[in-house]
Design a protein around this motif. Structure first.
Motif, PDB file in Angstrom:
ATOM      1  N   LYS A 153       0.873  -1.172   0.000  1.00 57.14           N
ATOM      2  CA  LYS A 153       0.000   0.000   0.000  1.00 57.14           C
ATOM      3  C   LYS A 153       0.909   1.219   0.000  1.00 57.14           C
ATOM      4  O   LYS A 153       1.765   1.355   0.873  1.00 57.14           O
ATOM      5  CB  LYS A 153      -0.926   0.020   1.218  1.00 57.14           C
ATOM      6  CG  LYS A 153      -1.875   1.233   1.237  1.00 57.14           C
ATOM      7  CD  LYS A 153      -2.851   1.145   2.405  1.00 57.14           C
ATOM      8  CE  LYS A 153      -3.665   2.438   2.555  1.00 57.14           C
ATOM      9  NZ  LYS A 153      -4.588   2.651   1.427  1.00 57.14           N
ATOM     10  N   LEU A 154       0.717   2.091  -0.992  1.00 53.70           N
ATOM     11  CA  LEU A 154       1.606   3.224  -1.217  1.00 53.70           C
ATOM     12  C   LEU A 154       0.854   4.536  -1.131  1.00 53.70           C
ATOM     13  O   LEU A 154      -0.210   4.690  -1.750  1.00 53.70           O
ATOM     14  CB  LEU A 154       2.257   3.132  -2.603  1.00 53.70           C
ATOM     15  CG  LEU A 154       2.943   1.819  -2.994  1.00 53.70           C
ATOM     16  CD1 LEU A 154       3.352   1.879  -4.459  1.00 53.70           C
ATOM     17  CD2 LEU A 154       4.143   1.559  -2.097  1.00 53.70           C
ATOM     18  N   GLY A 155       1.394   5.506  -0.404  1.00 51.20           N
ATOM     19  CA  GLY A 155       0.887   6.865  -0.489  1.00 51.20           C
ATOM     20  C   GLY A 155       1.209   7.448  -1.845  1.00 51.20           C
ATOM     21  O   GLY A 155       2.172   7.050  -2.513  1.00 51.20           O
ATOM     22  N   SER A 156       0.415   8.412  -2.279  1.00 50.13           N
ATOM     23  CA  SER A 156       0.570   8.909  -3.648  1.00 50.13           C
ATOM     24  C   SER A 156       1.807   9.765  -3.848  1.00 50.13           C
ATOM     25  O   SER A 156       2.122  10.155  -4.970  1.00 50.13           O
ATOM     26  CB  SER A 156      -0.673   9.687  -4.075  1.00 50.13           C
ATOM     27  OG  SER A 156      -0.903  10.784  -3.225  1.00 50.13           O
ATOM     28  N   GLY A 157       2.559  10.054  -2.780  1.00 44.27           N
ATOM     29  CA  GLY A 157       3.813  10.776  -2.947  1.00 44.27           C
ATOM     30  C   GLY A 157       5.021   9.881  -3.158  1.00 44.27           C
ATOM     31  O   GLY A 157       6.134  10.368  -3.361  1.00 44.27           O
ATOM     32  N   VAL A 158       4.826   8.570  -3.127  1.00 39.93           N
ATOM     33  CA  VAL A 158       5.937   7.626  -3.246  1.00 39.93           C
ATOM     34  C   VAL A 158       6.424   7.561  -4.685  1.00 39.93           C
ATOM     35  O   VAL A 158       5.629   7.484  -5.624  1.00 39.93           O
ATOM     36  CB  VAL A 158       5.502   6.228  -2.765  1.00 39.93           C
ATOM     37  CG1 VAL A 158       6.605   5.210  -2.977  1.00 39.93           C
ATOM     38  CG2 VAL A 158       5.101   6.273  -1.297  1.00 39.93           C
ATOM     39  N   VAL A 164       4.848   6.766  -8.503  1.00 40.68           N
ATOM     40  CA  VAL A 164       4.206   5.498  -8.858  1.00 40.68           C
ATOM     41  C   VAL A 164       2.697   5.572  -8.688  1.00 40.68           C
ATOM     42  O   VAL A 164       1.934   5.110  -9.545  1.00 40.68           O
ATOM     43  CB  VAL A 164       4.793   4.342  -8.020  1.00 40.68           C
ATOM     44  CG1 VAL A 164       4.029   3.047  -8.265  1.00 40.68           C
ATOM     45  CG2 VAL A 164       6.265   4.147  -8.371  1.00 40.68           C
ATOM     46  N   ALA A 165       2.236   6.127  -7.565  1.00 40.40           N
ATOM     47  CA  ALA A 165       0.797   6.167  -7.304  1.00 40.40           C
ATOM     48  C   ALA A 165       0.144   7.420  -7.880  1.00 40.40           C
ATOM     49  O   ALA A 165      -1.041   7.651  -7.660  1.00 40.40           O
ATOM     50  CB  ALA A 165       0.545   6.088  -5.801  1.00 40.40           C
ATOM     51  N   GLY A 166       0.898   8.213  -8.620  1.00 37.43           N
ATOM     52  CA  GLY A 166       0.348   9.417  -9.225  1.00 37.43           C
ATOM     53  C   GLY A 166       0.141   9.249 -10.712  1.00 37.43           C
ATOM     54  O   GLY A 166      -0.573   8.353 -11.170  1.00 37.43           O
ATOM     55  N   VAL A 213      -9.432   7.689  -3.230  1.00 36.78           N
ATOM     56  CA  VAL A 213      -9.475   8.882  -4.074  1.00 36.78           C
ATOM     57  C   VAL A 213     -10.477   9.897  -3.539  1.00 36.78           C
ATOM     58  O   VAL A 213     -11.563   9.542  -3.070  1.00 36.78           O
ATOM     59  CB  VAL A 213      -9.823   8.495  -5.533  1.00 36.78           C
ATOM     60  CG1 VAL A 213     -11.136   7.722  -5.599  1.00 36.78           C
ATOM     61  CG2 VAL A 213      -9.886   9.706  -6.443  1.00 36.78           C
ATOM     62  N   VAL A 214     -10.079  11.172  -3.587  1.00 31.33           N
ATOM     63  CA  VAL A 214     -10.992  12.275  -3.307  1.00 31.33           C
ATOM     64  C   VAL A 214     -11.615  12.701  -4.626  1.00 31.33           C
ATOM     65  O   VAL A 214     -10.899  13.076  -5.571  1.00 31.33           O
ATOM     66  CB  VAL A 214     -10.266  13.468  -2.654  1.00 31.33           C
ATOM     67  CG1 VAL A 214     -11.264  14.599  -2.381  1.00 31.33           C
ATOM     68  CG2 VAL A 214      -9.585  13.048  -1.358  1.00 31.33           C
ATOM     69  N   LEU A 215     -12.926  12.623  -4.712  1.00 36.03           N
ATOM     70  CA  LEU A 215     -13.633  12.970  -5.935  1.00 36.03           C
ATOM     71  C   LEU A 215     -13.720  14.486  -6.097  1.00 36.03           C
ATOM     72  O   LEU A 215     -13.552  15.241  -5.133  1.00 36.03           O
ATOM     73  CB  LEU A 215     -15.045  12.381  -5.900  1.00 36.03           C
ATOM     74  CG  LEU A 215     -15.140  10.859  -5.779  1.00 36.03           C
ATOM     75  CD1 LEU A 215     -16.606  10.432  -5.719  1.00 36.03           C
ATOM     76  CD2 LEU A 215     -14.426  10.179  -6.937  1.00 36.03           C
ATOM     77  N   PRO A 216     -14.015  14.975  -7.305  1.00 36.77           N
ATOM     78  CA  PRO A 216     -14.154  16.421  -7.510  1.00 36.77           C
ATOM     79  C   PRO A 216     -15.215  17.068  -6.627  1.00 36.77           C
ATOM     80  O   PRO A 216     -15.131  18.269  -6.355  1.00 36.77           O
ATOM     81  CB  PRO A 216     -14.528  16.513  -8.992  1.00 36.77           C
ATOM     82  CG  PRO A 216     -13.872  15.319  -9.615  1.00 36.77           C
ATOM     83  CD  PRO A 216     -14.026  14.238  -8.588  1.00 36.77           C
ATOM     84  N   ASN A 217     -16.195  16.300  -6.164  1.00 34.36           N
ATOM     85  CA  ASN A 217     -17.198  16.881  -5.258  1.00 34.36           C
ATOM     86  C   ASN A 217     -16.717  16.946  -3.818  1.00 34.36           C
ATOM     87  O   ASN A 217     -17.450  17.383  -2.926  1.00 34.36           O
ATOM     88  CB  ASN A 217     -18.520  16.117  -5.342  1.00 34.36           C
ATOM     89  CG  ASN A 217     -18.410  14.664  -4.888  1.00 34.36           C
ATOM     90  OD1 ASN A 217     -17.404  14.257  -4.312  1.00 34.36           O
ATOM     91  ND2 ASN A 217     -19.445  13.873  -5.171  1.00 34.36           N
ATOM     92  N   VAL A 221      -8.439  12.995  -6.983  1.00 29.86           N
ATOM     93  CA  VAL A 221      -7.074  13.029  -6.471  1.00 29.86           C
ATOM     94  C   VAL A 221      -6.825  11.731  -5.709  1.00 29.86           C
ATOM     95  O   VAL A 221      -7.411  11.500  -4.643  1.00 29.86           O
ATOM     96  CB  VAL A 221      -6.844  14.241  -5.549  1.00 29.86           C
ATOM     97  CG1 VAL A 221      -5.409  14.247  -5.028  1.00 29.86           C
ATOM     98  CG2 VAL A 221      -7.153  15.544  -6.292  1.00 29.86           C
ATOM     99  N   VAL A 222      -5.972  10.880  -6.246  1.00 33.74           N
ATOM    100  CA  VAL A 222      -5.648   9.610  -5.598  1.00 33.74           C
ATOM    101  C   VAL A 222      -4.735   9.878  -4.407  1.00 33.74           C
ATOM    102  O   VAL A 222      -3.737  10.595  -4.531  1.00 33.74           O
ATOM    103  CB  VAL A 222      -4.979   8.642  -6.585  1.00 33.74           C
ATOM    104  CG1 VAL A 222      -4.458   7.393  -5.871  1.00 33.74           C
ATOM    105  CG2 VAL A 222      -5.950   8.253  -7.692  1.00 33.74           C
ATOM    106  N   THR A 223      -5.078   9.309  -3.262  1.00 30.87           N
ATOM    107  CA  THR A 223      -4.245   9.485  -2.065  1.00 30.87           C
ATOM    108  C   THR A 223      -3.356   8.279  -1.794  1.00 30.87           C
ATOM    109  O   THR A 223      -2.286   8.412  -1.222  1.00 30.87           O
ATOM    110  CB  THR A 223      -5.118   9.748  -0.829  1.00 30.87           C
ATOM    111  OG1 THR A 223      -5.952   8.612  -0.561  1.00 30.87           O
ATOM    112  CG2 THR A 223      -5.995  10.979  -1.040  1.00 30.87           C
TER     113      THR A 223
END
Length: 639
Positions: free
Chosen positions: A245-250, A276-278, A305-309, A337-339
């Protein structure tokens, strides 16, 4: 309520907000994902928190800058609010927003600002450091707004030894949120949507087309989301085995190091600072492992993921399955935005590499050189079918002088004898042509060691060049007439001054992963990704000269490549920002479905990036043809 009173009220409210955002895991709604969310992913914005913020901000108004969005289309101004507009948030309102995100808001400053007198950051020593490290990708990765390839930023603040010149933000975002928890991302998306501000998402800024920047934008910077969890025996849905499980900054180098520590292999990119996760997964993600196990996007088991709403959800096979499909290869900065994500891992594999090069010379004529390259291309299918992966360069080094160099040919899960056996027929053909080479074979016991032994840090920061790419299908190399035509198109571009960076790569069919995703269908038919750098230009080239060179690349050199591979495609993450019919080239037959999902999940057009799904509905003001910089206002096209 006066703005100063709003700020005071919001600051007071934050004490309660912080308590609500740091509840223990068992006190929040369980995630439908099989892997527990990171602690910072449990720090979420709720309806109650939003209601309190709205009440404190505008007690007599039914809506506020922090409200969640709806799925309905809402009438909006034709253009995004821009600095200087009457509707641009005041300094006090930005301060209020900063308070809600726990002081994570950054008023951006260009990296090279210390080189210019018109910035208070002017500092000769800092300018020297930036200048000396400008080509190091880590410099840009660690900055909240800088891009690694700033040609489409507008080149408005590059390192200089003349401090009297003027530096501006240009295409860089006006503000950035250095996010460390989900609630900050939710607040940023809600604020940007409700204030009608352009929003961009930056992880590393490693994108040929500067998708992570935008003038007058609020940037969500995911760089600090660095958590990595390893599961030796992950059990979720139909999958059983090792996983991360990877944070999106990895980034790639961090994933490979984590895999080495845990005695496994992970799929990542060739460049060290690819997130990688971005954008890597969002674009599909090719890898030295692809010829063995498939694309990077094929390895994904679930995403947060955080949706646009502003809502936070899990995308997997049984939770938002349409998003799960789209987020794996359907492009970044589009659906949310994928976290974090969960990816499959594999047993530790050995790697053997081969390097050599050859050039024109007294015993190798120009035609012989190209015959040698043709011989290599004729083995593309055989090499990838065996699990090999080739990375090479072809370039003119003088008048009628050319260089071919392996960087390297990579034998994943191969011993030296196995790789030698595979390449011997090719080496014999070179010998028969009179091309003498001395192959160097190196054995490694893991991908991580091969990665470090093969590739150093990439060089970035070029401000005048543009590149394009093509995914040539297998038929272009196994059919003699098409092989000759492909060679002719490639040779023409190199003879005109282009630089070919080539990958002999075929994403493997892997029944152990879910390959029902939005990866460009052209990838499933290819045995090569060819990247072509455009005409060489002086570092002080004018915008008109850059635009002219880009036009040559798109309409002349790459046209010949498209003509010999009709219906094929291109890799969006390393593609031409001027790609004709980018919808077909980057997304293939999946584009209509992706476009419909874009309208469903982002009806207000919060997320925009050049060549992203739905980007054809928007335009940037003040652009030159073939030089679509991001330093103008973002506006919706009218029908």
């Amino acid at each position: 309520m006066a703005t100063s009173a709003i700020l005071k009220a919001i600051t007071t409210l934050l004490a309660g907000l912080s308590l609500q955002l740091t509840l223990p895991v068992n006190a929040v709604t369980p995630s439908p994902s099989c892997a527990s969310r990171f602690d910072w992913e449990n720090a979420q914005l709720t309806n109650a928190i939003v209601a309190n913020l709205s009440k404190q901000q505008q007690p007599n108004n039914s809506s506020s800058y922090f409200d969640f969005g709806s799925d309905a289309k809402v009438a909006r101004p034709a253009c995004k609010t821009f600095p200087g507009d009457a509707s641009w948030p005041s300094t006090q309102l930005w301060n209020s927003f900063n308070a809600t995100v726990d002081g994570a808001l950054i008023k951006t400053v260009p990296l090279a600002a210390p080189c210019y007198n018109n910035w208070p950051q002017r500092d000769a020593a800092a300018c020297q450091y930036v200048t000396e490290h400008w080509s190091d990708p880590h410099l840009h990765v660690n900055d909240p707004t800088s891009a690694q390839f700033p040609v489409f930023q507008g080149r408005t603040c590059l390192p200089t030894d003349d401090p009297s010149k003027i530096c501006t933000l240009g295409g860089y975002a006006s503000y950035s949120v250095a996010v460390t928890k989900v609630s900050q991302i939710q607040l940023a998306l809600n604020f940007a949507r409700n204030a009608n501000i352009r929003l961009v998402v930056k992880n590393t800024g490693h994108d040929f087309n500067d998708k992570s920047i935008g003038a007058g934008a609020l940037s969500v910077w995911t760089h600090k989301l660095k958590d990595i969890n390893f599961f030796a025996n992950y059990a979720c849905r139909s999958y059983r085995g090792p996983a991360f499980k990877l944070g999106s900054g990895v980034v790639t180098e961090e994933v490979y190091a984590a895999a080495e520590r845990n005695g496994v292999t992970a799929v990542g990119g060739e460049c060290r600072t690819v997130g990688v996760a971005g954008g890597y997964i969002a674009g599909g993600g090719h890898s030295p492992m692809s010829t063995l196990v498939g694309m990077g996007a094929d390895q994904v088991l679930s995403l947060e993921v955080v949706l646009p709403n502003g809502r936070f959800v899990t995308a997997s096979e049984d939770s938002y399955p349409d998003l799960y499909w789209a987020l794996r290869g359907g492009g970044g900065s589009t659906y949310g935005v994928v976290t974090s994500l969960v990816i499959k891992a594999y047993p530790k594999i050995p790697v053997t590499t081969m390097t050599f090069g050859f050039t024109t010379g007294p015993n190798v004529t120009v035609d012989t050189f190209w015959a040698g390259f043709k011989a290599y291309m004729s083995y593309f299918s055989a090499f990838t079918d065996a699990g090999a992966y080739g990375y090479f360069i072809v370039v003119a080094i003088g008048p009628d002088q050319y260089l071919f160099n392996f960087m390297p040919l990579w034998g994943g899960n191969m011993t030296k004898p196995q790789l030698v056996s595979l390449v011997t027929p090719f080496l014999n053909e070179l010998s028969n042509l009179g091309i003498a080479v001395t192959p160097n074979f190196t054995e490694y016991d893991s991908l991580y060691k091969a990665f470090n032994g093969t590739w150093g840090p990439e060089q970035v920061g070029g401000s005048v060049g543009n590149s394009a790419s093509r995914l040539f299908p297998r038929e272009n190399f196994v059919t003699p007439a098409k092989l000759n035509a492909t060679l002719g198109a490639v040779r023409y571009a190199i003879e005109q001054g282009g630089v070919l960076i080539g990958y002999n790569i075929r994403p493997a069919v892997n029944p152990g992963v879910n390959q029902n995703n939005a990866v460009n269908p052209a990838w499933r038919k290819t045995v090569s990704l060819f990247i072509l750098a455009g005409p060489a230009l002086a570092s002080n080239a004018t915008d008109a000269q850059v635009a002219k060179a880009s036009k040559v690349l798109t309409t002349d050199w790459m046209k010949k490549w498209r003509d010999v591979s009709p219906g094929a495609g291109s890799y969006m993450s390393e593609g031409d920002i001027n790609e004709p019919n980018f919808q077909q080239s980057f997304y293939g037959s999946f584009y209509p479905r992706l476009y419909a999902l874009k309208q469903q999940y982002d009806p207000t057009g919060l997320l925009y990036a050049p060549t992203a799904v739905g980007s054809e509905d928007w335009y940037i003001t003040g652009q030159l043809p073939y030089l679509p910089t991001q330093n103008g206002r973002l506006c919706k096209k009218t029908t």
